[in-house]
Scaffold this motif. Structure first.
Motif, PDB file in Angstrom:
ATOM      1  N   SER A   1      81.156  36.016  28.996  1.00 43.56           N
ATOM      2  CA  SER A   1      80.412  34.829  28.565  1.00 43.56           C
ATOM      3  C   SER A   1      79.705  34.122  29.730  1.00 43.56           C
ATOM      4  O   SER A   1      78.734  33.406  29.516  1.00 43.56           O
ATOM      5  CB  SER A   1      81.352  33.847  27.853  1.00 43.56           C
ATOM      6  OG  SER A   1      82.428  33.478  28.700  1.00 43.56           O
ATOM      7  N   ARG A   2      80.194  34.321  30.938  1.00 44.34           N
ATOM      8  CA  ARG A   2      79.559  33.677  32.094  1.00 44.34           C
ATOM      9  C   ARG A   2      78.819  34.691  32.986  1.00 44.34           C
ATOM     10  O   ARG A   2      78.388  34.360  34.093  1.00 44.34           O
ATOM     11  CB  ARG A   2      80.604  32.925  32.923  1.00 44.34           C
ATOM     12  CG  ARG A   2      81.148  31.692  32.215  1.00 44.34           C
ATOM     13  CD  ARG A   2      82.165  30.955  33.055  1.00 44.34           C
ATOM     14  NE  ARG A   2      81.650  30.484  34.326  1.00 44.34           N
ATOM     15  CZ  ARG A   2      80.933  29.371  34.487  1.00 44.34           C
ATOM     16  NH1 ARG A   2      80.635  28.630  33.427  1.00 44.34           N
ATOM     17  NH2 ARG A   2      80.509  29.009  35.680  1.00 44.34           N
ATOM     18  N   ALA A   3      78.688  35.902  32.485  1.00 45.32           N
ATOM     19  CA  ALA A   3      78.049  36.936  33.295  1.00 45.32           C
ATOM     20  C   ALA A   3      76.597  36.595  33.616  1.00 45.32           C
ATOM     21  O   ALA A   3      76.123  36.834  34.732  1.00 45.32           O
ATOM     22  CB  ALA A   3      78.130  38.284  32.582  1.00 45.32           C
ATOM     23  N   SER A  44      73.435  51.155  37.340  1.00 43.11           N
ATOM     24  CA  SER A  44      73.310  51.552  35.934  1.00 43.11           C
ATOM     25  C   SER A  44      74.530  51.119  35.127  1.00 43.11           C
ATOM     26  O   SER A  44      75.632  50.961  35.668  1.00 43.11           O
ATOM     27  CB  SER A  44      73.150  53.069  35.829  1.00 43.11           C
ATOM     28  OG  SER A  44      71.998  53.510  36.514  1.00 43.11           O
ATOM     29  N   VAL A  45      74.338  50.934  33.829  1.00 43.00           N
ATOM     30  CA  VAL A  45      75.432  50.516  32.944  1.00 43.00           C
ATOM     31  C   VAL A  45      76.570  51.547  33.039  1.00 43.00           C
ATOM     32  O   VAL A  45      76.360  52.726  32.766  1.00 43.00           O
ATOM     33  CB  VAL A  45      74.946  50.395  31.492  1.00 43.00           C
ATOM     34  CG1 VAL A  45      76.098  49.973  30.579  1.00 43.00           C
ATOM     35  CG2 VAL A  45      73.809  49.393  31.393  1.00 43.00           C
ATOM     36  N   ALA A  46      77.748  51.080  33.429  1.00 46.00           N
ATOM     37  CA  ALA A  46      78.892  51.976  33.603  1.00 46.00           C
ATOM     38  C   ALA A  46      79.401  52.454  32.238  1.00 46.00           C
ATOM     39  O   ALA A  46      79.278  51.763  31.226  1.00 46.00           O
ATOM     40  CB  ALA A  46      80.013  51.255  34.350  1.00 46.00           C
ATOM     41  N   GLU A  47      79.956  53.654  32.242  1.00 44.80           N
ATOM     42  CA  GLU A  47      80.506  54.187  31.015  1.00 44.80           C
ATOM     43  C   GLU A  47      81.617  53.284  30.500  1.00 44.80           C
ATOM     44  O   GLU A  47      82.522  52.887  31.229  1.00 44.80           O
ATOM     45  CB  GLU A  47      81.070  55.603  31.271  1.00 44.80           C
ATOM     46  CG  GLU A  47      81.573  56.307  30.028  1.00 44.80           C
ATOM     47  CD  GLU A  47      82.067  57.700  30.296  1.00 44.80           C
ATOM     48  OE1 GLU A  47      82.618  58.320  29.379  1.00 44.80           O
ATOM     49  OE2 GLU A  47      81.903  58.174  31.460  1.00 44.80           O
ATOM     50  N   GLY A  48      81.552  52.936  29.222  1.00 43.80           N
ATOM     51  CA  GLY A  48      82.559  52.074  28.617  1.00 43.80           C
ATOM     52  C   GLY A  48      82.316  50.598  28.841  1.00 43.80           C
ATOM     53  O   GLY A  48      83.144  49.752  28.442  1.00 43.80           O
ATOM     54  N   ALA A  49      81.195  50.222  29.478  1.00 43.16           N
ATOM     55  CA  ALA A  49      80.914  48.811  29.771  1.00 43.16           C
ATOM     56  C   ALA A  49      80.330  48.110  28.547  1.00 43.16           C
ATOM     57  O   ALA A  49      79.748  48.734  27.657  1.00 43.16           O
ATOM     58  CB  ALA A  49      79.948  48.706  30.936  1.00 43.16           C
ATOM     59  N   MET A  50      80.478  46.774  28.518  1.00 39.35           N
ATOM     60  CA  MET A  50      79.858  45.956  27.497  1.00 39.35           C
ATOM     61  C   MET A  50      78.494  45.481  28.029  1.00 39.35           C
ATOM     62  O   MET A  50      78.424  44.979  29.155  1.00 39.35           O
ATOM     63  CB  MET A  50      80.705  44.708  27.198  1.00 39.35           C
ATOM     64  CG  MET A  50      82.074  44.963  26.649  1.00 39.35           C
ATOM     65  SD  MET A  50      82.921  43.384  26.292  1.00 39.35           S
ATOM     66  CE  MET A  50      83.163  42.718  27.961  1.00 39.35           C
ATOM     67  N   VAL A  51      77.459  45.641  27.236  1.00 36.29           N
ATOM     68  CA  VAL A  51      76.152  45.111  27.626  1.00 36.29           C
ATOM     69  C   VAL A  51      76.082  43.686  27.096  1.00 36.29           C
ATOM     70  O   VAL A  51      76.210  43.439  25.894  1.00 36.29           O
ATOM     71  CB  VAL A  51      75.012  45.972  27.054  1.00 36.29           C
ATOM     72  CG1 VAL A  51      73.664  45.330  27.365  1.00 36.29           C
ATOM     73  CG2 VAL A  51      75.072  47.379  27.643  1.00 36.29           C
ATOM     74  N   TYR A  93      71.397  26.193  34.101  1.00 35.24           N
ATOM     75  CA  TYR A  93      71.536  27.386  33.260  1.00 35.24           C
ATOM     76  C   TYR A  93      72.103  27.006  31.889  1.00 35.24           C
ATOM     77  O   TYR A  93      73.131  26.322  31.787  1.00 35.24           O
ATOM     78  CB  TYR A  93      72.456  28.404  33.939  1.00 35.24           C
ATOM     79  CG  TYR A  93      72.590  29.703  33.166  1.00 35.24           C
ATOM     80  CD1 TYR A  93      71.648  30.721  33.333  1.00 35.24           C
ATOM     81  CD2 TYR A  93      73.637  29.905  32.270  1.00 35.24           C
ATOM     82  CE1 TYR A  93      71.753  31.915  32.632  1.00 35.24           C
ATOM     83  CE2 TYR A  93      73.747  31.100  31.563  1.00 35.24           C
ATOM     84  CZ  TYR A  93      72.805  32.090  31.749  1.00 35.24           C
ATOM     85  OH  TYR A  93      72.919  33.267  31.039  1.00 35.24           O
ATOM     86  N   GLY A  94      71.426  27.427  30.824  1.00 39.31           N
ATOM     87  CA  GLY A  94      71.872  27.129  29.472  1.00 39.31           C
ATOM     88  C   GLY A  94      71.544  25.726  29.007  1.00 39.31           C
ATOM     89  O   GLY A  94      71.943  25.313  27.911  1.00 39.31           O
TER      90      GLY A  94
END
Length: 266
Positions: free
Chosen positions: A115-117, A257-264, A193-194
């Motif tokens: 949520s804070r990424a 790059s987006v790591a395997e198993g990561a949440m986008v 931010y936000g």
């Protein structure tokens, strides 16, 4: 015949001189191009850049990496300075930005929901890369009221952004610097931010512990300060940086790059 020979020799000499002049002209042009780099900034901002090793040297760098010691272990940040792709590796999770998507991958039983990424992306890099990071395009520079702390006066430059620049274009920064050396000493910053619109509340970081890496003055540590009425009061905590890498070589793009198993996240 003798006169014709003399005229021919004279013509050859004139042609040779012209060729020599043409060969020297690119060198003159090159010097002028270098001068243009700092002339696009206000004199006070150029003075700060020069005190830290010059914006020209900074612009040669492609990769920045640093380590911070956190309560739960080491946090390693690696950034592609040209694309702003980023990887933050912590004991509990990895967070990345590949240039279009922010992603997070938890380690072990950690349940970071990301949520804070978005807020954290580029945050510590921005603080670490001061003052060079405010040499980006789309920035507006204005004189700010000086900061007086413990009897010393620090001139200030207010930095704001043109509409649509970055994820928080309403953020503002004030760089306070030593009037004699030009070295950056304080950073005032707002957090929007936000939120909608600019904030009138400035938080403060002190920059008074520099080290030279690859010809550039970068922080060895920075101090967060408590504040009242937009003025720093007393030190709150210190963040130290180790294992600094500033390189003209680009990092392998695959590491972001987006790591395997990561949440986008976004």
């Amino acid at each position: 015949m003798k006169k014709i020979s003399q005229l021919l020799i004279l013509a050859l000499l004139i042609t040779a001189c012209k060729n020599e002049t043409k060969q020297e002209s690119p060198i003159v042009d090159e010097v002028k191009a270098e001068d243009i780099t700092t002339s696009i900034y206000p004199e006070s901002m150029a003075k700060i850049f020069d005190a830290h090793g010059s914006i020209d040297n900074w612009n040669k760098m492609q990769t920045l990496s640093f380590t911070m010691e956190k309560p739960n272990g080491k946090e390693v940040t690696t950034v592609d300075l040209k694309t702003r792709a980023e990887l933050i590796d912590t004991p509990t999770h990895m967070q990345g930005y590949d240039g279009s998507s922010i992603w997070i991958k938890n380690k072990g039983d950690n349940e970071n929901d990301g949520s804070r990424a978005g807020f954290y992306r580029g945050l510590m890099m921005y603080f670490y890369a001061m003052p060079f990071i405010v040499g980006d395009d789309g920035i507006i520079y204005e004189d700010a009221e000086p900061l007086v702390f413990e009897g010393k006066t620090y001139p200030g430059i207010l930095i704001s952004y043109e509409s649509g620049i970055g994820s928080s274009p309403d953020d503002q920064y004030i760089i306070y610097y030593d009037a004699e050396s030009g070295q950056m000493q304080w950073l005032g910053y707002t957090v929007t931010y936000g939120k909608d619109g600019k904030s009138k509340e400035f938080k403060f970081i002190r920059y008074n512990n520099w080290q030279t890496i690859n010809g550039l003055a970068v922080p060895k540590s920075i101090d967060w300060y408590k504040y009242e009425n937009n003025v720093p009061t007393e030190k709150r905590n210190t963040v130290e940086f180790t294992n600094i890498v500033l390189s003209e070589k680009a990092a392998d793009a695959s590491m972001f790059s987006v790591a395997e198993g990561a949440m986008v996240i976004e």
